[in-house]
Design a protein around this motif. Structure first.
Motif, short mmCIF file in Angstrom:
data_model
loop_
_atom_site.label_atom_id
_atom_site.label_comp_id
_atom_site.label_asym_id
_atom_site.label_seq_id
_atom_site.Cartn_x
_atom_site.Cartn_y
_atom_site.Cartn_z
N GLU A 123 0.84 -1.20 0.00
CA GLU A 123 0.00 0.00 0.00
C GLU A 123 0.87 1.24 0.00
O GLU A 123 1.92 1.28 0.66
CB GLU A 123 -0.89 0.03 1.25
CG GLU A 123 -1.80 -1.15 1.38
CD GLU A 123 -2.51 -1.20 2.71
OE1 GLU A 123 -3.69 -1.53 2.72
OE2 GLU A 123 -1.88 -0.91 3.75
N GLU A 124 0.43 2.26 -0.72
CA GLU A 124 1.12 3.53 -0.68
C GLU A 124 0.76 4.25 0.61
O GLU A 124 -0.39 4.29 1.00
CB GLU A 124 0.74 4.40 -1.89
CG GLU A 124 1.54 5.66 -1.97
CD GLU A 124 1.25 6.45 -3.22
OE1 GLU A 124 1.52 7.66 -3.21
OE2 GLU A 124 0.77 5.88 -4.20
N VAL A 125 1.76 4.81 1.28
CA VAL A 125 1.54 5.56 2.51
C VAL A 125 1.38 7.02 2.13
O VAL A 125 2.29 7.61 1.54
CB VAL A 125 2.72 5.37 3.50
CG1 VAL A 125 2.50 6.21 4.74
CG2 VAL A 125 2.88 3.91 3.85
N LEU A 126 0.24 7.60 2.45
CA LEU A 126 0.01 8.99 2.15
C LEU A 126 0.72 9.88 3.16
O LEU A 126 0.87 9.51 4.33
CB LEU A 126 -1.49 9.28 2.15
CG LEU A 126 -2.31 8.43 1.17
CD1 LEU A 126 -3.78 8.69 1.36
CD2 LEU A 126 -1.87 8.71 -0.25
N GLU A 127 1.17 11.02 2.73
CA GLU A 127 1.92 11.94 3.60
C GLU A 127 1.13 12.30 4.85
O GLU A 127 1.69 12.45 5.92
CB GLU A 127 2.28 13.21 2.83
CG GLU A 127 3.21 12.98 1.67
CD GLU A 127 4.57 12.46 2.07
OE1 GLU A 127 5.05 12.84 3.15
OE2 GLU A 127 5.15 11.66 1.32
N SER A 128 -0.19 12.46 4.74
CA SER A 128 -1.01 12.86 5.89
C SER A 128 -1.11 11.76 6.94
O SER A 128 -1.39 12.04 8.10
CB SER A 128 -2.41 13.25 5.43
OG SER A 128 -3.04 12.14 4.80
N SER A 129 -0.86 10.48 6.55
CA SER A 129 -0.97 9.39 7.53
C SER A 129 0.36 9.03 8.17
O SER A 129 0.42 8.16 9.01
CB SER A 129 -1.57 8.15 6.85
OG SER A 129 -0.69 7.66 5.86
N MET A 130 1.43 9.71 7.78
CA MET A 130 2.73 9.44 8.37
C MET A 130 2.86 10.19 9.69
O MET A 130 2.43 11.31 9.81
CB MET A 130 3.85 9.84 7.41
CG MET A 130 3.86 9.01 6.13
SD MET A 130 5.11 9.55 5.00
CE MET A 130 6.56 8.84 5.76
N PRO A 131 3.47 9.52 10.70
CA PRO A 131 3.59 10.18 12.03
C PRO A 131 4.56 11.33 12.02
O PRO A 131 5.46 11.43 11.27
CB PRO A 131 4.09 9.07 12.94
CG PRO A 131 4.57 7.97 12.07
CD PRO A 131 4.00 8.19 10.69
#
Length: 131
Positions: A123-131
């Motif tokens: 899955e691609e990790v979206l910038e907004s979901s990164m801690p």
């Protein structure tokens, strides 16, 4: 092309082979192994290709007599579906997890040929979901 890839931690995110390293392939070539909870920065060739994660028969400690060629070249026995990457995609972050159905797979259905390429998901990790 620069990407980062993370193997998710936790029982529901990593129910299959959590103690074993996960092999990461780009265009069919093994490029690295990824432990549970680990994140790696990868430099891939600047070309269109397919990212795939999986475990070979050697990783799993099994031998399929009917699939001798797979044993010799260490192709994954259980894997994800190929994830298409384009050079315009970089830099991107991706995560790998076990599909939800595998958590409840008490009959080892994950080793049946039609299902074995659907054990993991990239899955691609979206910038907004990164801690």
């Amino acid at each position: 092309m620069d990407i980062s890839i993370t193997r998710r931690n936790g029982f529901f995110k990593n129910a299959f082979g959590s103690r074993l390293p996960l092999s990461v392939y780009f265009n069919g070539q093994l490029i690295t192994r990824l432990a549970t909870g680990e994140t790696q920065e990868l430099q891939l060739p600047e070309e269109e290709g397919e990212l795939l994660v999986g475990m070979s028969s050697a990783d799993l400690g099994i031998y399929r007599s009917f699939d001798k060629q797979a044993v010799q070249v260490q192709r994954p026995v259980v894997s994800s579906q190929p994830y298409r990457l384009l050079p315009t995609d970089a830099p991107r972050s991706y995560s790998v997890r076990t599909r939800a159905w595998v958590v409840w797979d008490f009959m080892d259905l994950a080793l049946i040929r039609p299902l074995c390429s659907r054990v993991f998901v990239i899955e691609e990790v979206l910038e907004s979901s990164m801690p």
